[in-house]
Structures are given as C-alpha cells and as structure tokens.
Design a protein around this motif. Structure first.
Motif, PDB file in Angstrom:
ATOM      1  N   GLY A   1      41.247  38.481  42.806  1.00 58.55           N
ATOM      2  CA  GLY A   1      41.611  40.149  42.307  1.00 58.55           C
ATOM      3  C   GLY A   1      43.260  39.977  43.273  1.00 58.55           C
ATOM      4  N   PHE A   2      42.819  41.019  42.638  1.00 65.98           N
ATOM      5  CA  PHE A   2      44.704  42.140  42.659  1.00 65.98           C
ATOM      6  C   PHE A   2      45.191  41.393  43.954  1.00 65.98           C
ATOM      7  N   THR A   3      45.811  40.983  44.435  1.00 67.00           N
ATOM      8  CA  THR A   3      46.501  40.291  45.136  1.00 67.00           C
ATOM      9  C   THR A   3      48.702  41.092  45.660  1.00 67.00           C
ATOM     10  N   LEU A   4      48.616  40.463  46.971  1.00 65.76           N
ATOM     11  CA  LEU A   4      49.737  41.365  47.548  1.00 65.76           C
ATOM     12  C   LEU A   4      50.117  40.283  47.648  1.00 65.76           C
ATOM     13  N   SER A   5      51.450  40.147  47.242  1.00 69.64           N
ATOM     14  CA  SER A   5      52.152  38.271  47.287  1.00 69.64           C
ATOM     15  C   SER A   5      52.884  38.064  48.442  1.00 69.64           C
ATOM     16  N   HIS A   6      53.116  39.199  49.611  1.00 68.53           N
ATOM     17  CA  HIS A   6      54.414  38.957  50.233  1.00 68.53           C
ATOM     18  C   HIS A   6      54.029  39.732  51.480  1.00 68.53           C
TER      19      HIS A   6
ATOM     20  N   MET B   1      49.812  41.783  39.167  1.00 68.98           N
ATOM     21  CA  MET B   1      49.114  42.022  40.165  1.00 68.98           C
ATOM     22  C   MET B   1      47.283  41.135  40.308  1.00 68.98           C
ATOM     23  N   VAL B   2      47.734  40.804  39.067  1.00 73.10           N
ATOM     24  CA  VAL B   2      45.478  39.488  40.149  1.00 73.10           C
ATOM     25  C   VAL B   2      46.265  38.180  39.239  1.00 73.10           C
ATOM     26  N   ASP B   3      46.513  38.043  37.714  1.00 67.25           N
ATOM     27  CA  ASP B   3      47.073  36.638  36.893  1.00 67.25           C
ATOM     28  C   ASP B   3      47.667  35.999  37.484  1.00 67.25           C
ATOM     29  N   ASN B   4      48.927  36.311  37.944  1.00 72.15           N
ATOM     30  CA  ASN B   4      50.343  35.592  38.161  1.00 72.15           C
ATOM     31  C   ASN B   4      50.298  35.023  40.186  1.00 72.15           C
ATOM     32  N   PRO B   5      49.517  35.925  40.776  1.00 74.53           N
ATOM     33  CA  PRO B   5      49.367  35.072  41.846  1.00 74.53           C
ATOM     34  C   PRO B   5      48.251  33.866  41.632  1.00 74.53           C
ATOM     35  N   ARG B   6      46.811  34.651  40.670  1.00 72.54           N
ATOM     36  CA  ARG B   6      46.210  33.341  40.605  1.00 72.54           C
ATOM     37  C   ARG B   6      46.808  32.033  40.761  1.00 72.54           C
ATOM     38  N   ARG B   7      47.304  32.159  39.261  1.00 68.47           N
ATOM     39  CA  ARG B   7      48.355  31.164  38.883  1.00 68.47           C
ATOM     40  C   ARG B   7      48.993  30.733  39.570  1.00 68.47           C
ATOM     41  N   PHE B   8      49.596  31.308  40.357  1.00 72.30           N
ATOM     42  CA  PHE B   8      50.676  30.564  41.196  1.00 72.30           C
ATOM     43  C   PHE B   8      49.704  29.572  42.184  1.00 72.30           C
TER      44      PHE B   8
ATOM     45  N   ARG C   1      42.124  43.229  47.162  1.00 73.65           N
ATOM     46  CA  ARG C   1      40.939  41.912  47.300  1.00 73.65           C
ATOM     47  C   ARG C   1      41.892  40.908  48.216  1.00 73.65           C
ATOM     48  N   THR C   2      43.627  40.746  48.257  1.00 71.45           N
ATOM     49  CA  THR C   2      43.920  39.626  48.950  1.00 71.45           C
ATOM     50  C   THR C   2      45.186  39.797  49.345  1.00 71.45           C
TER      51      THR C   2
END
Length: 338
Positions: free
Chosen positions: A37-42, A326-333, A82-83
């Motif tokens: 879901g909605f992810t904060l990356s750092h 916020m959602v797709d890129n962290p998942r794809r990464f 969410r993450t």
C-alpha cells in the motif's frame, strides 16, 4: 475532505491480473508486496548509536520511544500510511525487537535494514568486501541478532566529501550481498556534491542491476540535470527528506516539492519515491535540535500526506502520478520490476 493519503487506498485494491507475486521480509515476517500500500520509502523509528542500549540503557528511554513510535505510526495508519522502510543500521542503534513491537501495535508494516551508515565500524576499515558481504547476507536470509527478524533492504551511506576508502569497501560489500540475495540497496547521499554519481559508478563496477538501487536524499538539491542523469542510469530516486531546509545550501520543503513536480513533468514519476527521514527519537542530536525539529514538523510521518501531496496537486502533478510514487513505485522497487 479525505486526505490524499486516504484517496490512495483505492490503489491497494488491484485487479487479480495486476496483483504481484512477490514476498519480502518485514519485521513481522514475510510480506506480500500486494499488501504494501501507501509506503514511505526512507524513515526511522529511533536513531541512536550502536551498543548504547546494551551498555548504557538509561541513556535512551526505550519504552517512551516505543510509545511515541506506536502513537505516531498509528496516527499515520489512520490517514492511509501502510508501510515504512526503516533504514536504521547497527551504527544508528537498530533495535529490531522495538520495530517489531511498534509495527504490531501500530498496524504499520515495517521493512528493516542491514548494511552500514556513516559510522562504519573500525573493524571494517581494513576488511575486504567479501568479508563483510556474508554478514549482510546472514541478516537477510537467517535473521538479525539471534532473532528470526530478517532485513528487507541493504542500507549504505556516503556524505559530504564523497565516497571514502572505507565507504567504498562497504558499498562493494553491499553490492555483493545484493547480487547474492536479490534484496535492493538504499543509499544515503549528499546530493549537493553529486555523491550519487560516485555510488552508481561503484555499483556499475560491481555489476549490480541499477534497477535494484535507490539513491536517497536526492531532494537535497534542485539540480535537475544531476537528478535526470541518475535516472537515465536506471536507478530509483528517493525524494526522502521532508520538510528539509535545515541544512545550508539545501531547499525548503516547497522547493523540494517543486523539484518533484519538474521531474514528473519530465516523465519520471515512475522512478520516484517519497519519504521524510523522520524518527520519533533522534538521540544523536542535541536536545535543542530535537525540539526545533519537532517544531518544524509537528506532522511527523504525515508531513507528506498533509503538506507535500496537496502542494504537488496544486503544482499540476496528476493524482495518478502521486499514486505511482506513493504506492506503485515502492512495490515495484521491491519486486524488482522496471
């Protein structure tokens, strides 16, 4: 009106054919990337120093940090987060049991890190990359400090002055651990000196797939030529210091938002991720700096949701691009998708 964070929850409900088939490590165990879901990356929950909790436990209010972490992330969860990717390494006082408790009680999924920050252990200075890489691999595949909690990302750091001799050893160790495990790399950089370029050259030399590399703190600069140059190499960019503006020569949060908008306009929304570099406890800073930091960002883990995303919409960034970042890129990464 619902916050931008709430609007993004619709992205979590993907069609069956769109659902990814990947599992990554979180502090609560295997995590299906479809659930990120909605992810904060750092981000961080606590930042301290290696060994302090074990040797001088009275220096850090661990129970208070847990309470603040749970409260801050529970509030963030209520507004759509969410993450979080917690890139706290051993040198920054990583405490995986604390992260486990905060994640379980707040409802926010936490991905924790192996690797090294700027305070590289002295014993690594004259080691070889092949002596260090197995340590990171063990924390990814077997668990951290005798627990079954496994790292889901490899963190490395280089700052002002660029990549030092010992910093290069750690970068090469991280590259070899990445190739052995498939777990991605997240870097700390000093963007005003274009340190990301030095990191990329070493990763290229090691044969790392740059799609598995995230160059962090890239919004410490407004140098679009530098940022697009990195993107053309195939890395991901972490626009992950908000609100920022407290270091000389770096932009305020509005300038950081404008840089994101420019990159989106240039066609790179699919390669950007956002985060704060926030922590509820920052014991490596003076009490005065900690108080000033709280004053500058009373929203904590929600500054992006409450301030940055509305500003991006005002700047003409489409909601679809915000969902991507916020959602797709962290998942794809984490899935290794391009």
């Amino acid at each position: 009106m619902a916050s931008p964070g709430h609007r993004m929850l619709g992205k979590e409900a993907m069609s069956q054919e769109e659902k990814p088939m990947a599992t990554i490590n979180s502090v609560l165990g295997p995590l299906d990337t479809a659930q990120m879901g909605f992810t904060l990356s750092h981000e961080h929950v606590i930042v301290t120093s290696a060994g302090i909790q074990q040797t001088h436990p009275e220096f850090l209010d661990r129970a208070g940090s847990i309470r603040k972490g749970v409260a801050g992330l529970r509030q963030a969860h209520g507004e759509g987060v969410r993450t979080i990717v917690d890139v706290t390494t051993m040198a920054l006082g990583r405490d995986v049991r604390l992260l486990e408790e905060v994640s379980r009680k707040s409802g926010v999924q936490i991905i924790c890190a192996t690797g090294a920050w700027l305070d590289i252990p002295r014993v690594f200075w004259n080691a070889t990359p092949d002596m260090i890489a197995p340590l990171y691999i063990r924390e990814i595949e077997n668990g951290i400090e005798g627990t079954n909690i496994k790292a889901g990302i490899i963190k490395v750091a280089n700052d002002m002055g660029g990549v030092t001799r010992e910093g290069e050893i750690v970068l090469r160790a991280a590259a070899r651990a990445q190739k052995a495990t498939g777990v991605p790399i997240s870097t700390h950089t000093w963007a005003p000196e274009r340190v990301g370029e030095q990191q990329v050259r070493i990763f290229e030399d090691e044969g790392v797939d740059l799609n598995r590399v995230y160059i962090g703190h890239s919004n410490d600069t407004t140098d679009i030529e530098y940022l697009i140059g990195l993107l053309k190499k195939g890395v991901w960019l972490g626009m992950d210091r908000f609100p920022g503006g407290n270091m000389p020569g770096t932009p305020n949060w509005e300038g950081r938002a404008e840089t994101i908008a420019r990159l989106v306009t240039a066609g790179y929304a699919h390669r950007l991720m956002l985060g704060h570099d926030w922590s509820v406890t920052l014991s490596i800073a003076s009490q005065e700096r900690q108080a000033e930091r709280q004053k500058r960002n009373p929203d904590g883990y929600l500054f992006i949701t409450r301030q940055v995303l509305p500003r991006l919409l005002e700047l003409g960034v489409p909601q679809q691009a915000i969902d991507q970042m916020m959602v797709d890129n962290p998942r794809r990464f984490f899935e290794g998708k391009r």
